[in-house]
Design a protein around this motif. Structure first.
Motif, short mmCIF file in Angstrom:
data_model
loop_
_atom_site.label_atom_id
_atom_site.label_comp_id
_atom_site.label_asym_id
_atom_site.label_seq_id
_atom_site.Cartn_x
_atom_site.Cartn_y
_atom_site.Cartn_z
N ALA A 133 0.80 -1.09 -0.04
CA ALA A 133 -0.14 -0.06 -0.02
C ALA A 133 0.91 1.21 -0.07
O ALA A 133 1.87 1.47 0.54
CB ALA A 133 -0.94 -0.14 1.22
N ILE B 131 0.41 5.30 1.01
CA ILE B 131 -0.56 6.32 1.69
C ILE B 131 -0.32 7.60 1.28
O ILE B 131 1.25 8.12 1.29
CB ILE B 131 -0.23 5.99 3.35
CG1 ILE B 131 -0.92 4.53 3.70
CG2 ILE B 131 -1.10 6.98 4.16
CD1 ILE B 131 0.36 3.60 3.62
N ARG C 88 -5.50 5.61 0.98
CA ARG C 88 -4.54 4.23 0.71
C ARG C 88 -4.61 3.81 -0.59
O ARG C 88 -5.66 3.19 -1.09
CB ARG C 88 -4.68 3.01 1.88
CG ARG C 88 -4.46 3.73 3.30
CD ARG C 88 -4.94 2.69 4.42
NE ARG C 88 -4.13 1.40 4.25
CZ ARG C 88 -3.08 1.26 4.87
NH1 ARG C 88 -2.14 2.20 5.56
NH2 ARG C 88 -2.39 0.00 4.60
N ILE D 90 -3.91 0.61 -2.52
CA ILE D 90 -3.51 -0.82 -2.13
C ILE D 90 -3.51 -1.60 -3.49
O ILE D 90 -4.42 -1.65 -4.25
CB ILE D 90 -4.51 -1.42 -1.14
CG1 ILE D 90 -5.94 -1.31 -1.84
CG2 ILE D 90 -4.60 -0.86 0.07
CD1 ILE D 90 -7.13 -2.02 -1.16
#
Length: 123
Positions: free
Chosen positions: A38, A40, A49, A51
């Motif tokens: 991930a 951020i 986030r 992912i």
């Protein structure tokens, strides 16, 4: 119950390298850190986030959107950063690709490096 919690947005990607370039360089979001699988980012106090997910199939609707003060200026800056606004059959969009909703809000859509639909709205 959740009204006092901090919101976190989630965006799927199949390629974190391309996603980081898009969200950090093209959109100008602040990169905070990378966790396993991930990325951020900060978007004006909201965590996003990004992912890694396989397989990834983009949804046919907006998964993230930003409320902006001037949608035309933002659309022009997105274009300058290599981002094309989406056009949709049946919607009357102006030369930039901005649609005026029945309530008067101005809306434009674009996609990220994975084809996820994102939007900007004024009003």
């Amino acid at each position: 119950m959740l009204a006092n919690g901090r919101f976190v947005g989630f965006v799927p990607t199949k390629d974190t390298k391309s996603a980081r370039k898009f969200y950090e360089k093209q959109l100008g979001l602040t990169f905070l850190r990378e966790d396993p699988g991930a990325l951020i980012f900060d978007s004006n106090g909201t965590a996003i986030r990004v992912i890694q997910i396989e397989p990834h199939v983009p949804a046919p609707f907006s998964i993230l959107g930003w409320s902006v003060d001037d949608v035309r200026d933002c659309a022009e800056r997105l274009h300058e950063n290599g981002i094309e606004l989406q056009r949709y059959p049946g919607l009357e969009q102006d030369a930039l690709g901005i649609w005026t909703s029945p309530g008067g809000s101005l809306v434009a859509w674009f996609t990220d490096a994975d084809g996820n639909v994102l939007s900007i709205t004024e009003g």
